[in-house]
Write an enzyme that holds these catalytic residues in place. Structure first.
Site, PDB file in Angstrom:
ATOM      1  N   GLU A 116       6.449  34.912 -65.896  1.00 12.63           N
ATOM      2  CA  GLU A 116       6.136  36.260 -66.407  1.00 12.63           C
ATOM      3  C   GLU A 116       5.190  36.993 -65.465  1.00 12.63           C
ATOM      4  O   GLU A 116       4.114  36.482 -65.140  1.00 12.63           O
ATOM      5  CB  GLU A 116       5.493  36.109 -67.805  1.00 12.63           C
ATOM      6  CG  GLU A 116       5.342  37.425 -68.533  1.00 12.63           C
ATOM      7  CD  GLU A 116       4.730  37.248 -69.931  1.00 12.63           C
ATOM      8  OE1 GLU A 116       4.952  36.208 -70.585  1.00 12.63           O
ATOM      9  OE2 GLU A 116       4.000  38.170 -70.347  1.00 12.63           O
TER      10      GLU A 116
ATOM     11  N   ASP B  53       2.119  18.135 -70.291  1.00 10.79           N
ATOM     12  CA  ASP B  53       3.084  18.377 -71.346  1.00 10.79           C
ATOM     13  C   ASP B  53       2.647  19.635 -72.103  1.00 10.79           C
ATOM     14  O   ASP B  53       1.802  19.584 -72.993  1.00 10.79           O
ATOM     15  CB  ASP B  53       3.104  17.142 -72.270  1.00 10.79           C
ATOM     16  CG  ASP B  53       4.096  17.273 -73.404  1.00 10.79           C
ATOM     17  OD1 ASP B  53       4.512  18.402 -73.712  1.00 10.79           O
ATOM     18  OD2 ASP B  53       4.439  16.233 -73.983  1.00 10.79           O
TER      19      ASP B  53
HETATM   20  P1  NAD Z   1       1.435   7.157 -69.053  1.00 12.40           P
HETATM   21  O1  NAD Z   1       2.340   6.465 -69.990  1.00 12.40           O
HETATM   22  O2  NAD Z   1       1.915   7.334 -67.666  1.00 12.40           O
HETATM   23  O3  NAD Z   1       0.043   6.390 -69.058  1.00 12.40           O
HETATM   24  C1  NAD Z   1      -0.954   6.605 -68.100  1.00 12.40           C
HETATM   25  C2  NAD Z   1      -0.938   5.525 -67.047  1.00 12.40           C
HETATM   26  O4  NAD Z   1      -1.851   5.843 -66.028  1.00 12.40           O
HETATM   27  C3  NAD Z   1      -1.370   4.182 -67.610  1.00 12.40           C
HETATM   28  O5  NAD Z   1      -0.509   3.181 -67.120  1.00 12.40           O
HETATM   29  C4  NAD Z   1      -2.784   3.997 -67.043  1.00 12.40           C
HETATM   30  O6  NAD Z   1      -3.118   2.632 -66.855  1.00 12.40           O
HETATM   31  C5  NAD Z   1      -2.667   4.727 -65.725  1.00 12.40           C
HETATM   32  N1  NAD Z   1      -3.928   5.232 -65.171  1.00 12.40           N
HETATM   33  C6  NAD Z   1      -4.242   5.219 -63.854  1.00 12.40           C
HETATM   34  N2  NAD Z   1      -5.447   5.780 -63.638  1.00 12.40           N
HETATM   35  C7  NAD Z   1      -5.902   6.156 -64.842  1.00 12.40           C
HETATM   36  C8  NAD Z   1      -7.085   6.823 -65.270  1.00 12.40           C
HETATM   37  N3  NAD Z   1      -8.057   7.225 -64.429  1.00 12.40           N
HETATM   38  N4  NAD Z   1      -7.219   7.093 -66.588  1.00 12.40           N
HETATM   39  C9  NAD Z   1      -6.272   6.741 -67.467  1.00 12.40           C
HETATM   40  N5  NAD Z   1      -5.120   6.106 -67.121  1.00 12.40           N
HETATM   41  C10 NAD Z   1      -4.940   5.813 -65.811  1.00 12.40           C
HETATM   42  O7  NAD Z   1       1.044   8.566 -69.589  1.00 12.40           O
HETATM   43  P2  NAD Z   1       0.315   9.006 -70.907  1.00 12.40           P
HETATM   44  O8  NAD Z   1      -0.795   9.846 -70.456  1.00 12.40           O
HETATM   45  O9  NAD Z   1       0.029   7.853 -71.798  1.00 12.40           O
HETATM   46  O10 NAD Z   1       1.398   9.872 -71.625  1.00 12.40           O
HETATM   47  C11 NAD Z   1       1.686  11.164 -71.193  1.00 12.40           C
HETATM   48  C12 NAD Z   1       3.183  11.406 -71.292  1.00 12.40           C
HETATM   49  O11 NAD Z   1       3.657  11.147 -72.591  1.00 12.40           O
HETATM   50  C13 NAD Z   1       3.518  12.830 -71.007  1.00 12.40           C
HETATM   51  O12 NAD Z   1       4.518  12.864 -70.010  1.00 12.40           O
HETATM   52  C14 NAD Z   1       4.113  13.328 -72.324  1.00 12.40           C
HETATM   53  O13 NAD Z   1       5.135  14.261 -72.096  1.00 12.40           O
HETATM   54  C15 NAD Z   1       4.612  12.108 -72.964  1.00 12.40           C
HETATM   55  N6  NAD Z   1       4.703  12.091 -74.424  1.00 12.40           N
HETATM   56  C16 NAD Z   1       4.084  12.980 -75.210  1.00 12.40           C
HETATM   57  C17 NAD Z   1       4.199  12.891 -76.589  1.00 12.40           C
HETATM   58  C18 NAD Z   1       3.492  13.869 -77.445  1.00 12.40           C
HETATM   59  O14 NAD Z   1       2.675  14.624 -76.948  1.00 12.40           O
HETATM   60  N7  NAD Z   1       3.759  13.932 -78.751  1.00 12.40           N
HETATM   61  C19 NAD Z   1       4.922  11.875 -77.174  1.00 12.40           C
HETATM   62  C20 NAD Z   1       5.525  10.943 -76.336  1.00 12.40           C
HETATM   63  C21 NAD Z   1       5.417  11.049 -74.971  1.00 12.40           C
END
Ligand code: NAD
Length: 758
Positions: free
Chosen positions: A95, A296
């Site tokens: 936009e 997200d």
């Molecule tokens: P993820 O599953 O990739 O987990 C984060 C990873 O990063 C872990 O393996 C962790 O060990 C690693 N990591 C490395 N350095 C880190 C640090 N400094 N701090 C924390 N972790 C570190 O991602 P997530 O954040 O658990 O999930 C985000 C994803 O989930 C997004 O893509 C989202 O779209 C999706 N999602 C969202 C929903 C929702 O919002 N309702 C539901 C399901 C999935």
């Protein structure tokens, strides 16, 4: 000796203000951010070559059924100073104007010290729903007793998160009322510090992992195990404080822009329809950063809107107010659980580049910058809307919406609007207070604004006999009504403002005379004729007279303004000068007035009037007051149109129409005698005949006819239209039964009021 490889140090970041950035070509912009040390040489090359774009292979690994990738523009939000640190903010959005608006707002904010932000501990909530719990209260107590056990198990599932200082921190238990006869539902909230990840997957795994332990402790059956996007344990607050001088914009003075922003903010506070658009604007900025940083945005959106609806109604995410020094203070508070690692962040090279460019060190820092961007967007939008609004009268319209929200009854509405604007507190609480005050003062059918000697007054009028014929040199009888327009002058720093709350008018006098509305033309001619054309002021006008209802509102406005100027600038004008100037103003605004309206508006006395230069004016004395009911159609009186219709009819069939005018003039003469002898029966008959003649000129309307029928059926001695016709108002002579007539008119959906002419 092997040559030592020079250590590649990033150049120091040189601040987020990049002059004339928007005027550069895309290549020049990329070079500029490299030269300023905002991106490395590597990133510079990959941006120019388009190598940063998501590859098909990576895209294919991210979602299902991939057939391609889609581009979006990435622009840079400039000038951001957040907690004393400079940020250049990458924003991915389709936009136009969003990036420019936030950059402009951030520049104003920066000059005032920038944004200050804070955030709560960034915890994500995981929910575990437990059904069929035999003793919910006991289960809650037991779960809380075994809290450490559940948290330890959750943490054991993510040892690396714990090693980074994160992990499950707290456990809360809620009981929800039973639905359809089932037992109460027990819901656990697992609060997890997910460090720099958004944490959805981390928390989901934890919730799943502790499910069987939770079942054992509670005795129930775990059903859903999933995070909540209402991330209210991860709140961000951002704040700006801008001196009003910095808000001067397009010739509008800063105080006015500040007050406009506050009023625009209040609108979003009280009205969900406005709040939705207001918050959408905020998310224009926040979502663009979420996208650019691989977050997200659906999660961010869900959290923001759910948070906005957490109270009794959906409301604004920001608040705007004035502090003790008159500065504008804006604040935003919303949940922002975002990440700089995990999810899809690593798969998309643009995301990684954008994060390097933004230079945030933690997810919390990113969330705070996003909060500042949301506030900047809102600031820019409200400033633009408020400036527009100031020009087009939205401030008084806002007062009307506040008074409506405060529940003012229809008959008090306009008076309360006047008082709210006069008070300078356009707030619901103030409107409620004033509704009380006005209700106590109001008589059964007549509400007036209290007189103030510092205000100029112009009277409204009714024409008893002679409308239309008066245009062709015949006599007319007119009388003032106890409805008035009051005006006062307030000195300001710039421009001439005309404020008329009841008529929803608040405008700045246009510099270009051709672009002036009728009310502006009235104001301008008065100021010029009085030699006040170069003064700055606000002309506040409070009218009890409904607009365009044939009751002489515009002449009364002119007279009230002239008198207010006379008082304020100590001009010592005579009554005759006031009347002449009001006539001049009426000419400029409406073409060819007869002069009757301004005369009654000025002198406030019943008169016999014959147009001419000078006009013949004779004061009429009533031995006893005459009681009339004014019925208001609510349809605008189209005087110019009806006058034109009569003129055309006269051109076509002059002898007939002239005879009608003579007939009206004869009725006027007889009416004078009837008034003198207080012969009310005769006066009523004359009114009925006069209306018949006006009907033959086709200047009535079905609303007027209905009101006249109502009046006659409920015992009025006579009834006729008053003024130009085609809408507007009618009068009924009701010496004894005015209440009955008014009630009947009200039942018919019309406004009506009693006036006494003496
Ligand atoms: P993820 O599953 O990739 O987990 C984060 C990873 O990063 C872990 O393996 C962790 O060990 C690693 N990591 C490395 N350095 C880190 C640090 N400094 N701090 C924390 N972790 C570190 O991602 P997530 O954040 O658990 O999930 C985000 C994803 O989930 C997004 O893509 C989202 O779209 C999706 N999602 C969202 C929903 C929702 O919002 N309702 C539901 C399901 C999935």
């Amino acid at each position: 000796m092997p040559r030592k490889k020079p250590i590649q140090r990033p150049m120091p970041r040189k601040g987020s203000c990049i002059p004339a950035f928007h005027k550069l070509s895309i290549e020049e912009r990329v070079r500029t951010i490299r030269d300023r040390g905002l991106i490395s040489q590597e990133d510079y090359k990959s941006l120019l070559a388009g190598r940063n774009v998501l590859s098909l292979d990576n895209a294919g690994a991210m979602i299902e059924n991939v057939v391609g990738v889609m581009g979006l523009p990435v622009g840079l939000g400039l000038n951001f100073l957040v907690n004393g640190k400079d940020y250049v903010v990458p924003m991915a959005v389709e936009e136009p104007s969003i990036v420019a608006a936030v950059s402009y707002a951030a520049k104003t904010a920066r000059e005032a010290g920038g944004f200050t932000t804070e955030s709560t501990e960034q915890l994500l909530i995981g929910q575990i729903q437990i059904m069929d719990v035999p003793h919910p209260t006991r289960a809650r107590a037991k779960l809380l007793r075994h809290k450490e056990e559940v948290l330890n198990l959750a943490n054991s599932l993510h040892p690396r998160l714990v090693a980074r200082g994160g992990g499950a921190r707290e456990l809360e238990v809620f009981l929800f009322p039973a639905a359809s006869g089932k037992a109460e539902m027990v819901v656990i909230h697992l609060l997890v510090d997910t460090r720099d990840a958004m944490g959805a997957n981390l928390v989901n795994t934890m919730c799943e992992g502790v499910a069987s332990l939770v079942e054992t402790i509670s005795g129930g059956k775990v059903f859903l195990r999933i995070l909540s996007n209402l991330a209210d344990r991860s709140l961000v607050r951002a704040r700006i404080r801008v001196p009003h001088e910095e808000l001067t914009n397009n010739g509008f003075d800063g105080e006015q822009v500040r007050d406009g922003i506050i009023i625009a903010g209040e609108f979003a506070d009280i009205d969900p329809y406005r709040a939705a658009t207001h918050n959408k604007g905020i998310m224009n900025g926040i979502d663009a950063v979420a996208l650019a940083t691989g977050n997200d945005w659906r999660a961010v959106e869900a959290g923001a809107h759910a948070y906005a609806a957490r109270g009794s109604r959906y409301t604004s995410l920001t608040s705007w107010r004035k502090d003790d020094e008159g500065n504008l203070v804006g604040e935003i508070e919303l949940p922002l659980k975002v990440g700089i690692v995990g999810g899809s962040l690593q798969s998309n090279p643009t995301v990684a580049l954008n994060l390097r460019l933004l230079g945030v060190k933690s997810a919390r820092e990113l969330a705070e910058v996003m909060g500042a961007v949301g506030l900047a967007q809102n600031f820019a939008a409200l400033r633009a809307l408020a400036t527009e609004g100031i020009q087009h009268g939205h401030m008084t319209l806002h007062a009307r919406s506040v008074v409506s929200a405060a529940g003012a009854p229809a008959e008090l509405f306009d008076t309360v609007v006047d008082r709210v604007v006069e008070s300078g507190e356009i707030k619901i609480w103030k409107a409620r207070e004033l509704i009380q005050e006005v209700s106590l003062e109001a008589g059964p059918s007549e509400i007036t604004t209290p007189a103030d000697p510092q205000m100029g007054v112009g009277h409204g009028k009714i024409i008893l006999f002679g409308e239309h014929a008066v245009v062709y040199g015949k006599r007319a009888i007119a009388a003032p009504v106890p409805l008035a327009v009051r005006a006062r002058i307030v000195d300001t720093d710039s421009g001439v403002w005309i404020v008329m709350p009841r008529w929803g008018i608040e405008l700045r006098l246009h510099d270009d005379p051709k672009k002036r509305s009728a009310i502006e033309a009235t104001g301008a001619v008065i100021l010029e004729e009085l030699g006040l054309g170069d003064r700055h002021m606000r002309i506040e006008t409070y009218s009890e007279i409904p607009r365009a209802m044939g009751l002489g509102g515009s002449a009364a406005v002119a007279v009230a303004i002239i008198r207010a100027l006379d008082i304020h600038f100590e001009l010592a004008l005579s009554e005759e000068e006031i009347n002449l100037l009001a006539y001049r103003a009426e000419q400029v605004a409406h073409g060819t007035p007869s002069g009757i309206d301004n005369t009654v508006a000025t002198f406030g006395r019943p008169i016999l009037f014959r147009a001419g230069s000078p006009p013949e004016i004779e004061e009429i004395y009533f031995d006893k007051p005459l009681r009339f009911v004014i019925g208001i159609t609510g349809a605008e009186s189209l005087t110019a149109k009806t006058v034109a219709r009569v003129r055309k009819a006269r051109e076509k069939n002059r002898p007939v129409i002239e005879r009608i005018f003579r007939g009206i003039d004869a009725l006027t003469g007889q009416a004078l005698a009837a008034i003198k002898h207080h012969d009310l029966e005769q006066l009523g008959d004359l009114m009925n005949v006069c209306h018949g003649l006006l009907n033959s000129l086709q200047v009535s309307s079905w609303e007027l006819e209905e009101l006249i029928q109502i009046a006659r059926e409920h015992g009025a001695l006579g009834a006729k239209l008053t003024g130009g016709g085609g809408g507007g108002s009618m009068i009924a002579l009701c010496p004894e039964n005015s209440e009955k007539v008014i009630r009947a008119m009200n039942d018919g959906g019309y406004q009506a009021l009693e006036v006494s002419v003496s």
